[in-house]
Design a protein around this motif. Structure first.
Motif, short mmCIF file in Angstrom:
data_model
loop_
_atom_site.label_atom_id
_atom_site.label_comp_id
_atom_site.label_asym_id
_atom_site.label_seq_id
_atom_site.Cartn_x
_atom_site.Cartn_y
_atom_site.Cartn_z
N LEU A 1 0.84 -1.21 0.00
CA LEU A 1 0.00 0.00 0.00
C LEU A 1 0.87 1.26 0.00
O LEU A 1 0.54 2.26 -0.64
CB LEU A 1 -0.93 0.00 1.22
CG LEU A 1 -2.10 -0.97 1.16
CD1 LEU A 1 -2.84 -1.01 2.48
CD2 LEU A 1 -3.06 -0.59 0.04
N VAL B 1 3.01 14.86 -11.26
CA VAL B 1 3.23 14.96 -12.71
C VAL B 1 2.11 15.77 -13.34
O VAL B 1 2.34 16.66 -14.16
CB VAL B 1 3.31 13.56 -13.36
CG1 VAL B 1 3.16 13.65 -14.87
CG2 VAL B 1 4.63 12.88 -13.01
N PHE C 1 2.06 1.99 -3.39
CA PHE C 1 0.92 2.55 -4.09
C PHE C 1 0.80 4.05 -3.79
O PHE C 1 0.58 4.88 -4.68
CB PHE C 1 -0.35 1.83 -3.63
CG PHE C 1 -1.44 1.76 -4.67
CD1 PHE C 1 -1.75 2.86 -5.44
CD2 PHE C 1 -2.16 0.59 -4.86
CE1 PHE C 1 -2.76 2.81 -6.38
CE2 PHE C 1 -3.17 0.52 -5.80
CZ PHE C 1 -3.47 1.64 -6.56
N VAL C 2 0.97 4.40 -2.51
CA VAL C 2 0.86 5.81 -2.10
C VAL C 2 1.91 6.65 -2.81
O VAL C 2 1.61 7.73 -3.34
CB VAL C 2 1.04 5.92 -0.57
CG1 VAL C 2 1.30 7.35 -0.17
CG2 VAL C 2 -0.18 5.39 0.15
N LEU D 1 3.37 6.02 -5.60
CA LEU D 1 2.98 6.09 -7.01
C LEU D 1 1.92 7.18 -7.22
O LEU D 1 2.01 8.01 -8.13
CB LEU D 1 2.44 4.73 -7.46
CG LEU D 1 1.92 4.67 -8.90
CD1 LEU D 1 3.09 4.68 -9.86
CD2 LEU D 1 1.07 3.43 -9.11
N LEU D 2 0.91 7.19 -6.33
CA LEU D 2 -0.17 8.19 -6.44
C LEU D 2 0.40 9.60 -6.31
O LEU D 2 0.03 10.50 -7.07
CB LEU D 2 -1.20 7.95 -5.34
CG LEU D 2 -2.27 6.92 -5.62
CD1 LEU D 2 -3.07 6.62 -4.37
CD2 LEU D 2 -3.20 7.42 -6.71
N VAL E 1 2.10 10.52 -9.52
CA VAL E 1 1.16 10.81 -10.61
C VAL E 1 0.53 12.18 -10.43
O VAL E 1 0.46 12.97 -11.38
CB VAL E 1 0.06 9.72 -10.69
CG1 VAL E 1 -1.02 10.13 -11.69
CG2 VAL E 1 0.65 8.40 -11.09
N VAL E 2 0.11 12.50 -9.20
CA VAL E 2 -0.55 13.79 -9.01
C VAL E 2 0.44 14.92 -9.22
O VAL E 2 0.10 15.95 -9.82
CB VAL E 2 -1.26 13.87 -7.64
CG1 VAL E 2 -0.31 14.08 -6.50
CG2 VAL E 2 -2.28 15.00 -7.65
N LEU F 1 -1.02 8.51 2.51
CA LEU F 1 -1.66 9.02 1.30
C LEU F 1 -2.11 10.46 1.49
O LEU F 1 -1.84 11.33 0.66
CB LEU F 1 -2.86 8.15 0.93
CG LEU F 1 -3.68 8.73 -0.23
CD1 LEU F 1 -2.96 8.56 -1.54
CD2 LEU F 1 -5.06 8.13 -0.30
#
Lengths: 467, 158
Positions: free
Chosen positions: A20, A33, A23-24, A26-27, A30-31, A82
């Motif tokens: 997890l 970027v 995943f955080v 990665l999120l 992405v945001v 997150l």
């Protein structure tokens, strides 16, 4: 004489936590970027650095949890991470908006508010690890409960006693400012006071729940047992009067009433609490101009849309602009709202991620609170139960008060959105709170020590809790 | 950055955000109910992975016919076992209502499965003990093994 009963292997589930956390990160990448793409000079290495910094900090904390609280709840920390990661990204986004368009290439994660927030994240995580290392058993906290209660009240009272020049920011006297630093002691007081409430109520709950008088089908406590509630009520009114802080006042009183309700299982406390709250709110409204102001803005924000109602009106426009899926990170104009990065970060999320994204964030808060309450149900000692329930509820109430204020459901009060808002005190204090929850959940989920020592059945280890 | 890439990143972020939420919920779910695929100790047939229902078969001739209270305020009480599960607790709708300060209102359940009787704790405060071990999941009860609930001790007899 019997086959051994094998208890199922209780898994630590640290692997799920690691997954997890990846995943955080990665999120967050992405945001950022998306933000750079919309506002910056195209693709820069900034998102990469940001993600790497988060990965390093969360990774170290993850290892510390593996070492010091291996059975802790696997979902709690990633959920919080997150919110924190997204918060820093949004603060960075508002930093970008504050800079002139031709200066934006100078703004990255190591400048402005985002860098400070990252630094506070590091401090918060260090304190979280310190909580796990120092407090090996949450029950040891009960020994310091009166000390912590006094410390909490002291922290709460300090801004009221300091001269306004050292404690007042934007009308609320909730700060301690010195040497360029400013901290909000109330955020730390919250935790100390919850620890105190938990141990006080464990000690006194028999009296509070057994002696009663029955009126209209509801058990009401005796007059003399009302003492602590009245004290908590007066203390929160004093905060309101001297520090002009509606939010903290509501938060402290709400936490106390709910913990009283959890400890005694008596609905009458909720009724008494609501009545006291209504009475206090009415008195405060009649006596204090700043409370009347807040209520007037809440009821009729558009009356003075360019003056007093400006902030809330712009926040509502922002939420409306976001519609269902948002304008996209970096593509809205959330900076129009004053204090978009602290009190009104929810409006920023609503505008740029839409109702869809804002709902996800609220679900994340709901899951955090749910894990806290789950911990309260699972842990075996009553002090731990009350402490976990109080900590979890404090976060629920705070999110309700903030999001309710920004969306004009209730009058606006100046509380921070946990983990999202810009502000060191709030972030650090909330990490300490999560550290405590992780410690309690570790105790709750840890399998009982092996029962190899053969004892007579009558002496078998069991914890007797009188219900 | 090209507009298309930007749009994909935005939608991708929202989608990933919700995927994260659901993955987290999935972890919570498997934490609550146990992940079926993982680590069941193979030699001991555990009740949490039941085979498809079969007609109950009699094992080793002797089956439990009676639940007897051996210690506690209800000592001497006997309940004949049928095909229905037996609930134990302070609640009035329990099969066996025990007045024990250390028992919860819905304390434990003893239910038949495949010719065996399984005891499971229903989230009691003080726990249910089979012999000396705390009952964590549904656990088969051998004949004559003491089940302890607060100050009450029960056992199965044939």
């Amino acid at each position: 004489m019997t086959a051994p009963v094998i208890a199922p292997q209780r898994r630590t589930r640290r692997g799920s936590e690691l997954f997890l956390l990846i995943f955080v990160v990665l999120l967050a990448a992405v945001v950022s970027v998306a933000i750079e793409g919309a506002l910056g000079e195209g693709v820069t290495p900034a998102p990469l650095w940001f993600a790497a910094t988060l990965a390093l900090m969360f990774g170290i904390t993850h290892v510390a949890i593996r070492l010091f609280a291996p059975y802790a709840d696997p979902v709690l920390f990633p959920l919080v991470a997150l919110l924190n990661g997204l918060g820093v990204a949004l603060i960075h986004r508002l930093d970008l908006a504050a800079a002139a368009p031709n200066e934006r290439f100078k703004v990255h994660f190591l400048t402005g508010n985002a860098s400070l927030q990252l630094a506070w994240t590091a401090v918060g995580l260090v304190l979280l690890i310190a909580v796990l290392v120092i407090i090996r058993d949450h029950r040891s906290l009960a020994r310091y409960s009166y000390t912590l209660g006094l410390v909490g009240l002291g922290l709460l009272a300090v801004p009221a006693l300091l001269p306004a020049s050292l404690s007042e920011v934007n009308g609320a006297r909730i700060w301690i400012r010195f040497a360029g630093f400013s901290i909000q002691p109330g955020e730390f007081a919250k935790i100390a006071v919850i620890v105190f409430f938990a141990s006080y109520l464990v000690a006194k709950r028999d009296v509070l729940s057994l002696a009663s008088r029955r009126i209209a089908g509801i058990d009401f406590p005796r007059g003399r047992d009302l003492g602590p509630v009245v004290v908590a009520w007066l203390a929160s009114l004093l905060v309101l009067i001297f520090e002009k802080d509606l939010g903290s006042s509501l938060l402290f009183f709400g936490i106390f009433i709910v913990m009283l309700y959890v400890a005694t299982q008596r609905t009458s406390w909720l009724l008494i609490g609501l009545m006291l709250f209504a009475g206090g709110a009415f008195v405060a409204w009649t006596l204090f101009a700043h409370v009347q102001d807040r209520v007037a803005i809440w009821l009729h924000p558009f009356k003075d849309a360019n003056g007093k109602g400006f902030q809330i009106v712009q926040a509502l426009y922002g939420l409306a602009t976001g519609r269902l899926f948002g304008t996209g990170p970096g593509a809205g104009r959330p900076e129009i709202v004053p204090y978009a990065n602290s009190d009104f970060i929810v409006a920023t999320i609503g505008e740029e991620l839409g109702l869809f994204g804002l709902t996800a964030i609220l679900v994340v808060y709901a899951l955090i609170v749910g894990r806290g309450l789950r911990t309260a149900l699972t842990v075996r000692d009553s002090f731990g139960k009350l402490l976990a329930a109080g900590l979890a509820f404090s976060m629920a109430l705070q999110v309700f008060v903030v999001v309710g204020g920004v969306t004009k459901l209730i009058p606006l009060t100046g509380l921070t959105t946990p983990f999202l808002s810009y502000g060191g005190s709030s972030l650090v204090a909330n990490y300490v709170l999560v550290g405590l929850l992780l410690r309690i959940s570790d105790a709750a989920r840890r399998p009982p020590a092996s029962q190899q020592a053969v004892q007579p059945l009558a002496n078998a280890p069991t914890e007797m809790v009188r219900l | 950055m090209p507009e298309v890439v930007l749009a994909v990143t935005r939608i991708g972020f929202l989608a990933l955000l919700w995927v994260f939420v659901f993955v987290a919920v999935g972890v919570i779910r498997s934490d609550l109910f146990g992940n079926r695929k993982t680590r069941q100790p193979p030699p001991v047939r555990r009740a949490s992975a039941p085979p498809p229902p079969r007609p109950a078969k009699v094992k080793r001739g002797r089956t439990a016919k009676m639940l007897v209270v051996t210690e506690g305020t209800l000592a001497g009480t006997q309940i004949s076992l049928g095909a229905l599960p037996i609930t134990i607790g302070r609640a009035n709708d329990s099969t066996l209502i025990i007045t024990d300060d250390y028992a919860s209102s819905k304390h434990a359940r003893i239910s038949p499965r495949d010719g065996q009787w399984l005891v499971e704790d229903m989230g009691s405060t003080n726990g249910t003990y089979l012999d000396r071990a705390k009952v964590v999941g549904p656990t088969p009860v051998p004949l004559g093994a003491p089940i302890r609930i607060g100050k009450t001790v029960l056992e199965l007899r044939s």
